[in-house]
Design an enzyme around this catalytic site. Structure first.
Site, PDB file in Angstrom:
ATOM      1  N   THR A 211       0.830  -1.208   0.000  1.00  0.00           N
ATOM      2  CA  THR A 211       0.000   0.000   0.000  1.00  0.00           C
ATOM      3  C   THR A 211       0.867   1.262   0.000  1.00  0.00           C
ATOM      4  O   THR A 211       1.976   1.240   0.521  1.00  0.00           O
ATOM      5  CB  THR A 211      -0.851  -0.042   1.287  1.00  0.00           C
ATOM      6  OG1 THR A 211      -1.735  -1.137   1.172  1.00  0.00           O
ATOM      7  CG2 THR A 211      -1.627   1.220   1.525  1.00  0.00           C
ATOM      8  N   ARG A 239     -13.920  -7.858  -0.303  1.00  0.00           N
ATOM      9  CA  ARG A 239     -13.265  -7.463   0.952  1.00  0.00           C
ATOM     10  C   ARG A 239     -12.701  -6.040   0.860  1.00  0.00           C
ATOM     11  O   ARG A 239     -12.104  -5.655  -0.138  1.00  0.00           O
ATOM     12  CB  ARG A 239     -12.131  -8.454   1.234  1.00  0.00           C
ATOM     13  CG  ARG A 239     -11.292  -8.147   2.474  1.00  0.00           C
ATOM     14  CD  ARG A 239     -10.014  -7.416   2.123  1.00  0.00           C
ATOM     15  NE  ARG A 239      -9.130  -7.300   3.274  1.00  0.00           N
ATOM     16  CZ  ARG A 239      -8.065  -6.506   3.297  1.00  0.00           C
ATOM     17  NH1 ARG A 239      -7.759  -5.775   2.250  1.00  0.00           N
ATOM     18  NH2 ARG A 239      -7.292  -6.449   4.369  1.00  0.00           N
ATOM     19  N   ASP A 242      -8.301  -1.579   5.557  1.00  0.00           N
ATOM     20  CA  ASP A 242      -8.327  -0.337   6.330  1.00  0.00           C
ATOM     21  C   ASP A 242      -8.116   0.909   5.461  1.00  0.00           C
ATOM     22  O   ASP A 242      -8.528   2.005   5.829  1.00  0.00           O
ATOM     23  CB  ASP A 242      -7.240  -0.365   7.407  1.00  0.00           C
ATOM     24  CG  ASP A 242      -5.849  -0.561   6.795  1.00  0.00           C
ATOM     25  OD1 ASP A 242      -5.708  -1.402   5.885  1.00  0.00           O
ATOM     26  OD2 ASP A 242      -4.910   0.139   7.226  1.00  0.00           O
ATOM     27  N   THR A 262      -0.287   1.088   6.866  1.00  0.00           N
ATOM     28  CA  THR A 262      -0.125  -0.038   5.951  1.00  0.00           C
ATOM     29  C   THR A 262       0.083  -1.306   6.769  1.00  0.00           C
ATOM     30  O   THR A 262       0.721  -1.275   7.812  1.00  0.00           O
ATOM     31  CB  THR A 262       1.057   0.156   4.986  1.00  0.00           C
ATOM     32  OG1 THR A 262       1.190  -1.030   4.193  1.00  0.00           O
ATOM     33  CG2 THR A 262       2.367   0.419   5.709  1.00  0.00           C
ATOM     34  N   GLY A 263      -0.477  -2.408   6.280  1.00  0.00           N
ATOM     35  CA  GLY A 263      -0.319  -3.659   7.020  1.00  0.00           C
ATOM     36  C   GLY A 263      -1.574  -4.495   6.896  1.00  0.00           C
ATOM     37  O   GLY A 263      -2.374  -4.299   5.973  1.00  0.00           O
TER      38      GLY A 263
HETATM   39  N1  ASP Z   1      -3.615  -2.333   4.580  1.00  0.00           N
HETATM   40  C1  ASP Z   1      -3.874  -2.900   3.290  1.00  0.00           C
HETATM   41  C2  ASP Z   1      -5.124  -3.739   3.357  1.00  0.00           C
HETATM   42  O1  ASP Z   1      -5.308  -4.447   4.312  1.00  0.00           O
HETATM   43  C3  ASP Z   1      -2.762  -3.737   2.775  1.00  0.00           C
HETATM   44  C4  ASP Z   1      -1.409  -3.104   2.800  1.00  0.00           C
HETATM   45  O2  ASP Z   1      -1.147  -2.203   3.589  1.00  0.00           O
HETATM   46  O3  ASP Z   1      -0.559  -3.492   2.009  1.00  0.00           O
HETATM   47  O4  ASP Z   1      -5.875  -3.737   2.416  1.00  0.00           O
END
Ligand code: ASP
Length: 343
Positions: A211, A239, A242, A262-263
């Protein structure tokens, strides 16, 4: 005498800790003329797993993104413009999981999410699950500025995009071979190792989130935050993570800070991470560093939520904690610009 000292201490505390008080001239002096931070995702990013070419490509892309945002801020542009334009660049760069280069869903599609928040008005815009909008961050801003709503999803969001003249592309635009291979790997792992249908099962995960996000403070003391993503590899059932959720992946308010996360999105939603940073800074008087460190390295770790965030406070101080092996990240303020990848 004691009472007078107490009054002075209380007044000083009020001036410096009360998030909603107007800025004093002393505070203005403490504030950096501008400040900017970006991320390109957190996850299993290690030196051992990186080639020199790849590292150079990521470093160059992050640096170019910072320069775009910094030039806007240096020339007196708004935090909101800096956030939007920096993210547009990262969305167009195939290295990151946002816009071109987004991860694939279970069905082999790219479904994109983004959000933006203006700290000066606390207006916000978000889009979820769009498939033909070239730059979802622009659409999020259009939702904020041209609709009476905060969040639009799917077909309605696409219709709003076309009515507002946003650039639409063929779904193939987002394709990259690397992300396609990641999906094939995830599908294989799913077949072999999991019959639970649980998307949070570690065997299904792409061990590298990607992200992108940006937070900025401009010369007028305004803050803004934005986040854009393709979500998580092999996601299903429309789906949403966040990134498009204000308060989870993105938050900004001029009285305290701007945050982009991010996460593993499900955890960031459950613990309202971006808003929690703002709340801790505002209500407890913690510094940005203390608040973000507590949330990312203690609270999320205890709960099993992997990832990180970038944040800038109203003085232009930057915090970029993460609890994974690495996070693509960088910051810039007068006199300093830096890109980092590893711990
Ligand atoms: N936070 C993002 C999600 O769950 C994924 C990411 O940060 O890479 O969609």
């Amino acid at each position: 005498m004691k009472i007078r000292i107490l009054a002075v201490v209380l007044l000083t505390r009020l001036l410096f800790s009360c998030g909603t008080s107007p800025e004093t001239s002393q505070e203005k002096q403490l504030r950096r003329p501008y400040s900017l931070a970006i991320h390109g995702g957190a996850g299993t990013i290690t030196r051992a797993g990186m080639t020199p070419d790849r590292e150079a490509a990521y470093t160059a892309a992050l640096d170019s993104a910072l320069i775009i945002g910094e030039n806007i801020l240096k020339n007196g542009g708004s935090a909101l413009d800096a956030v939007e334009q920096t993210i547009v660049y990262l969305e167009n760069c195939p290295l990151f999981n946002a816009g071109k280069g987004a991860v694939f869903t279970h069905e082999g599609r790219n479904e994109l999410d983004a959000s933006v928040m203006d700290g000066s008005t606390q207006k916000a815009g978000a889009v979820g699950g769009v498939t033909t909008v070239k730059n979802p961050i622009k659409l999020a801003r259009a939702v904020m500025e041209k609709s009476p709503h905060v969040m639009l999803t799917g077909r309605g969001a696409e219709q709003f995009a076309s009515e507002n003249g946003l650039e639409l592309v063929d779904a193939k635009w987002f394709y990259t071979e690397e992300r396609w291979k990641s999906l094939q790997k995830a599908l294989e792992a799913e077949k072999k190792e999991s019959k639970t249908g649980d998307i949070t099962d570690p065997s299904r995960r792409d061990y590298k989130f990607g992200t992108v996000g940006c937070v900025a403070l401009d010369k007028n003391g305004h803050l803004a935050a934005g986040t854009s993503t393709g979500g998580m590899t092999n996601k299903r059932w429309n789906r949403l993570g966040d990134a498009p959720i204000i308060g989870a992946g993105t938050y900004a308010a001029d009285d305290a800070c701007a945050v982009s996360c991010t996460g593993h999105g499900e955890y960031f939603i459950r613990y309202a991470v971006a808003h929690d940073v703002w709340a801790r800074v505002t209500y407890t008087g913690e510094t940005l560093e203390q608040a973000t460190d507590y949330i990312v390295n203690k609270k999320l770790v205890e709960k099993g939520g992997e990832g990180g965030l970038i944040a800038v406070d109203r003085y232009g101080k930057v915090a970029m904690p993460f609890n994974s092996e690495g996070m693509y990240r960088g910051y810039a303020f007068p006199g300093e610009r830096k890109v980092m990848i590893y711990r």
